[in-house]
Design a protein around this motif. Sequence first.
Motif, PDB file in Angstrom:
ATOM      1  N   SER A 109      -9.351   3.856  -8.003  1.00  0.00           N
ATOM      2  CA  SER A 109     -10.394   4.213  -7.045  1.00  0.00           C
ATOM      3  C   SER A 109     -10.212   3.367  -5.793  1.00  0.00           C
ATOM      4  O   SER A 109      -9.529   2.352  -5.809  1.00  0.00           O
ATOM      5  N   GLY A 110     -10.827   3.819  -4.710  1.00  0.00           N
ATOM      6  CA  GLY A 110     -10.711   3.076  -3.462  1.00  0.00           C
ATOM      7  C   GLY A 110      -9.475   3.481  -2.678  1.00  0.00           C
ATOM      8  O   GLY A 110      -8.756   4.415  -3.036  1.00  0.00           O
ATOM      9  N   THR A 111      -9.232   2.743  -1.618  1.00  0.00           N
ATOM     10  CA  THR A 111      -8.114   3.060  -0.733  1.00  0.00           C
ATOM     11  C   THR A 111      -6.815   2.466  -1.264  1.00  0.00           C
ATOM     12  O   THR A 111      -6.823   1.543  -2.087  1.00  0.00           O
TER      13      THR A 111
ATOM     14  N   ASN B 271      -6.864  -1.197  -0.400  1.00  0.00           N
ATOM     15  CA  ASN B 271      -7.671  -2.024  -1.303  1.00  0.00           C
ATOM     16  C   ASN B 271      -6.948  -2.271  -2.622  1.00  0.00           C
ATOM     17  O   ASN B 271      -6.994  -3.379  -3.164  1.00  0.00           O
TER      18      ASN B 271
ATOM     19  N   SER C 252       0.817  -1.215   0.000  1.00  0.00           N
ATOM     20  CA  SER C 252       0.000   0.000   0.000  1.00  0.00           C
ATOM     21  C   SER C 252       0.853   1.269   0.000  1.00  0.00           C
ATOM     22  O   SER C 252       0.418   2.312  -0.491  1.00  0.00           O
TER      23      SER C 252
END
Length: 187
Positions: free
Chosen positions: A144-146, A149, A129
């Motif tokens: 998109s998203g974290t 994720n 991440s």
Amino acid sequence: MTDTKTNILDVAEDLIQRVGLNAMSYKHISDAVGIRKASIHYHFPKKKDMVDALLSRCGTTYGSRYLAIIDEDCPAPQKLRLIAGVFADGLMNNKLCLVGMISSDINTLEKPSCKILETALQSTVTIYSAAFSQGRKEGSLVFSGTDENAAYAYFAFLVGVQIAARVKGGIEAFNSATEMMIRSWEG
């Protein structure tokens, strides 16, 4: 000189990555190491003890490799390519991701081993991440998203494409798929 316990773990890891957890036996390990099965049971009374040790070691060895990649002074897409390179190396050596291979046998693991497996996977996702966070900040990755994720999706993709490439297309298919995935995120 490698001690017996480390040698046992090395052989067990190699076997699991090649044939899977439930296809590997203490007999396979004893034959490869050149010791009696009783010697393996001395270090690892149950198979779960060996699995737990392997997962803990995996978090250290692969975690260190991934952290070194994250610490590289390069754009995030290059870091994703370097991470994919770890999986490509495994594929070229006919070895699949240890966490992925053990995950495929999760229904046969005891709960404490499942927790260690979950921790190993989460640790990997947390490290990945950082590359997605960097990419978002520098504008080199768009998703998109974290960040977490996206990192989980990337890990799951790498495990899956490594397995699929083993069946069809080999390293060329793996490299093509990973490059396509990374390019889809490049901003």
